[in-house]
Design a protein around this motif. Structure first.
Motif, mmCIF file in Angstrom:
data_model
loop_
_atom_site.group_PDB
_atom_site.id
_atom_site.type_symbol
_atom_site.label_atom_id
_atom_site.label_comp_id
_atom_site.label_asym_id
_atom_site.label_seq_id
_atom_site.Cartn_x
_atom_site.Cartn_y
_atom_site.Cartn_z
ATOM 1 N N LEU A 120 25.686 7.899 -0.982
ATOM 2 C CA LEU A 120 26.538 7.455 -1.984
ATOM 3 C C LEU A 120 24.924 6.735 -1.884
ATOM 4 O O LEU A 120 25.489 5.204 -3.195
ATOM 5 C CB LEU A 120 27.640 6.377 -2.424
ATOM 6 C CG LEU A 120 28.475 7.760 -2.147
ATOM 7 C CD1 LEU A 120 29.650 7.731 -2.118
ATOM 8 C CD2 LEU A 120 27.897 8.133 -3.924
ATOM 9 N N THR B 6 22.590 4.612 -3.616
ATOM 10 C CA THR B 6 21.508 4.564 -4.457
ATOM 11 C C THR B 6 22.569 4.391 -5.597
ATOM 12 O O THR B 6 23.727 3.724 -5.708
ATOM 13 C CB THR B 6 20.905 5.904 -4.570
ATOM 14 O OG1 THR B 6 22.558 6.710 -5.681
ATOM 15 C CG2 THR B 6 20.831 6.992 -3.695
ATOM 16 N N ASP C 59 22.922 5.327 -8.310
ATOM 17 C CA ASP C 59 24.060 5.971 -9.327
ATOM 18 C C ASP C 59 25.087 6.288 -8.086
ATOM 19 O O ASP C 59 26.793 5.849 -9.112
ATOM 20 C CB ASP C 59 23.084 7.297 -10.046
ATOM 21 C CG ASP C 59 22.108 6.871 -10.750
ATOM 22 O OD1 ASP C 59 22.364 6.323 -11.462
ATOM 23 O OD2 ASP C 59 21.368 8.376 -11.224
ATOM 24 N N GLY C 60 24.579 5.776 -6.855
ATOM 25 C CA GLY C 60 25.772 6.221 -5.961
ATOM 26 C C GLY C 60 27.168 5.255 -6.332
ATOM 27 O O GLY C 60 28.455 5.139 -5.483
ATOM 28 N N GLU D 101 28.648 5.187 -9.110
ATOM 29 C CA GLU D 101 29.714 5.901 -9.023
ATOM 30 C C GLU D 101 30.956 5.187 -8.143
ATOM 31 O O GLU D 101 32.070 5.031 -8.143
ATOM 32 C CB GLU D 101 29.717 7.002 -8.503
ATOM 33 C CG GLU D 101 30.630 8.506 -8.368
ATOM 34 C CD GLU D 101 31.287 8.503 -9.172
ATOM 35 O OE1 GLU D 101 32.967 8.885 -8.557
ATOM 36 O OE2 GLU D 101 31.291 8.653 -10.178
#
Length: 277
Positions: free
Chosen positions: A127, A129, A131-132, A135
């Motif tokens: 995760l 990143t 985007d991670g 989320e």
């Protein structure tokens, strides 16, 4: 040296009256706010859980952060805590547990422990990143809502140095701070890892008031390793000067690799109990 001369020297040239006034207005950490994150004590807890808690209470600690149960159930740990007068304020619970089917039981166990805050101790490497982390922020809001609906406090996130990196022009940790609901999600700021990652804890307290109800007070040795609180290089007084605006209520001692956990516990407690900031 006389008292007024001592204050004058400490104030770097200020007059005795001014130095006295400055000292008198400095704060001390509330004794009920000095706690031990039990990861520090994991080796001795594995040998004697109840005895370790007793010794921490004798040193003066008021609270603990639970991190690993060493084969004991939540009710057993609560009984041991109650016997010593210690109080659990939070528990570290794995991200997959809180995002999966284990969430309801985890929240129930917090009630049993007498703690109010679930804490995500780290995020899976996959995760790390932008985007991670976005989320994760969505999941944190969901878990925080479930925690509130269960009658508990907001979810907290515990940082490591890798959470403070910039990826694709985005500071990962800031995603969590800005994309989570302050009513549902807060942060257990690990001061060592924040500084190691290039962050400024005091700046976070000022920019994001009341988001940091708990701290991991972990010191940094001159070589960049771990040190007993107060024996290393971190300027805790300067950080804590902004702790009130940050919403800090718990100062939890941590040392990742103590040679003698009880010596670390004694040294760190003595420093925090005497500190004025």
């Amino acid at each position: 040296m006389g008292a007024s001369l001592g204050f004058a020297a400490a104030a770097a040239g200020a007059g005795p009256a001014q130095a006295w006034a400055e000292s008198a207005h400095r704060r001390r950490i509330p004794r009920g706010g000095i706690g031990m994150h039990l990861y520090t004590m994991r080796d001795v807890l594995a040998q004697d859980f109840a005895g370790t808690l007793e010794r921490l209470a004798e040193i003066g600690y008021a609270t603990v952060g639970v991190s690993g149960r060493h084969g004991h159930g939540a009710a057993d740990i609560r009984r041991m805590l109650d016997a010593t007068g210690l109080r659990a304020v939070l528990e570290h619970i794995a991200y997959p547990t809180l995002t999966g089917s284990g969430l309801p039981q985890a929240l129930e166990d917090l009630h049993t422990l007498g703690a109010r805050r679930p804490v995500v101790p780290s995020l899976p490497g996959a995760l790390h990143t932008p985007d991670g982390f976005r989320e994760a922020a969505r999941q944190f809001n969901r878990i925080g809502l479930a925690s509130r609906e269960a009658g508990l406090g907001p979810l907290l996130f515990h940082n490591h140095g890798t959470d403070h990196v910039v990826v694709d022009g985005v500071h990962l940790y800031d995603i969590l701070v800005t994309e989570t609901d302050p009513e549902l999600v807060g942060f257990e700021l690990d001061l060592y890892w924040a500084v190691k990652g290039g962050a400024d804890p005091a700046a976070y307290f000022r920019r994001h008031p009341r988001r940091f109800p708990a701290l991991h007070v972990k010191d940094m040795a001159a070589d960049g390793g771990f040190a007993d609180v107060g024996s290393g290089t971190l300027d805790f007084a300067a950080m804590f000067a902004h702790a009130r605006v940050g919403g800090v209520r718990q100062w939890l001692v941590e040392h990742d690799t103590p040679a003698d956990p009880f010596r670390t516990a004694r040294n760190s407690y003595a420093y925090l109990a005497a500190l004025r900031y």
